[in-house]
Design an enzyme around this catalytic site. Structure first.
Site, PDB file in Angstrom:
ATOM      1  N   ASP A 117      -6.523   2.117   9.676  1.00 23.77           N
ATOM      2  CA  ASP A 117      -7.958   1.845   9.718  1.00 23.77           C
ATOM      3  C   ASP A 117      -8.293   1.419  11.147  1.00 23.77           C
ATOM      4  OD1 ASP A 117     -10.558   1.332   8.616  1.00 23.77           O
ATOM      5  OD2 ASP A 117     -10.041  -0.775   8.407  1.00 23.77           O
ATOM      6  N   ASP A 133       0.315   3.359   4.472  1.00 21.36           N
ATOM      7  CA  ASP A 133      -0.657   4.003   3.583  1.00 21.36           C
ATOM      8  C   ASP A 133      -1.852   4.551   4.362  1.00 21.36           C
ATOM      9  OD1 ASP A 133      -1.628   1.455   4.171  1.00 21.36           O
ATOM     10  OD2 ASP A 133      -2.162   0.953   2.112  1.00 21.36           O
ATOM     11  N   GLY A 139       0.774  -1.239   0.000  1.00 25.89           N
ATOM     12  CA  GLY A 139       0.000   0.000   0.000  1.00 25.89           C
ATOM     13  C   GLY A 139       0.805   1.289   0.000  1.00 25.89           C
TER      14      GLY A 139
END
Ligand code: IMP
Ligand code: MG
Length: 182
Positions: A113, A110, A54
């Protein structure tokens, strides 16, 4: 759909909306590079570690904005497979062989979450006794407070599934120069 979207890149797949345009991303990456350059010195022997896949585009752009000598290396940690929801099960599929001892390590991610990946990874990297360990993430969803917050955050992200600029869904969309939601 939106300015800057090349439909040939999408192969008929639809995006919901562009969240951060290519120029906005580039401007923010330049700022991050300036801040990071002002934080370290040559004596830190900066080692920038990218989390693949990512972070590959962000990392490539970011290191070109850092005005210091540095080395780069990569890790592959996987928790998602092809799903849109974290499985919570992190594995290191590829590890760097470089010694962290006495070096300033900057981990480039990246997107944060659930924070599961970093929560698992950070203690394992700290155990390698770097001089310092900081995290620079392009995107942060800020779903819950983390034990270790990243030192640098490109953008606070909406709680949507984001793709582009390195981020994928089932390996698609990594090559888009902007960040969009699905
Ligand atoms: P976390 O462990 O839940 O914080 O998730 C970290 C990893 O999941 C990121 O490095 C991404 O590879 C992936 N991920 C999380 N959210 C997204 C998203 O919105 N789009 C694409 N990949 C994501
Ligand atoms: Mg991914």
């Amino acid at each position: 759909m939106t300015e800057g979207v090349d439909t040939a890149q999408l192969g008929g797949q639809a995006l919901h909306r562009v969240v951060f345009g290519a120029e906005e991303v580039q401007a923010r990456v330049r700022e991050l590079g300036r801040e990071i350059s002002a934080t370290y010195t040559s004596a830190d022997r900066l080692l920038v570690i990218g989390l693949l896949k990512g972070a590959f585009i962000f990392m490539a752009d970011l290191v070109r904005e850092i005005r210091l000598p540095l080395h780069v290396d990569f890790l592959v940690a996987s928790s998602y497979g092809d799903r849109k929801v974290s499985s919570g099960d992190v594995r290191l599929l590829y590890d760097t062989g470089v010694s962290f001892e006495g070096r300033a390590v900057l981990l480039v991610e990246d997107i944060i979450d659930t924070g599961t990946t970093l929560k698992w990874l950070i203690p394992r990297l700290e155990a390698r006794e770097p001089r310092s360990l900081e995290v620079c993430t392009l995107l942060h969803k800020r779903l819950a407070p983390l034990e270790v917050e990243p030192r640098w955050v490109g953008f606070d992200a909406p709680n949507e599934f984001l793709v582009g600029y390195g981020l994928d869904h089932a390996e698609d969309f990594r090559h888009l120069p902007y960040i969009a939601s699905l």
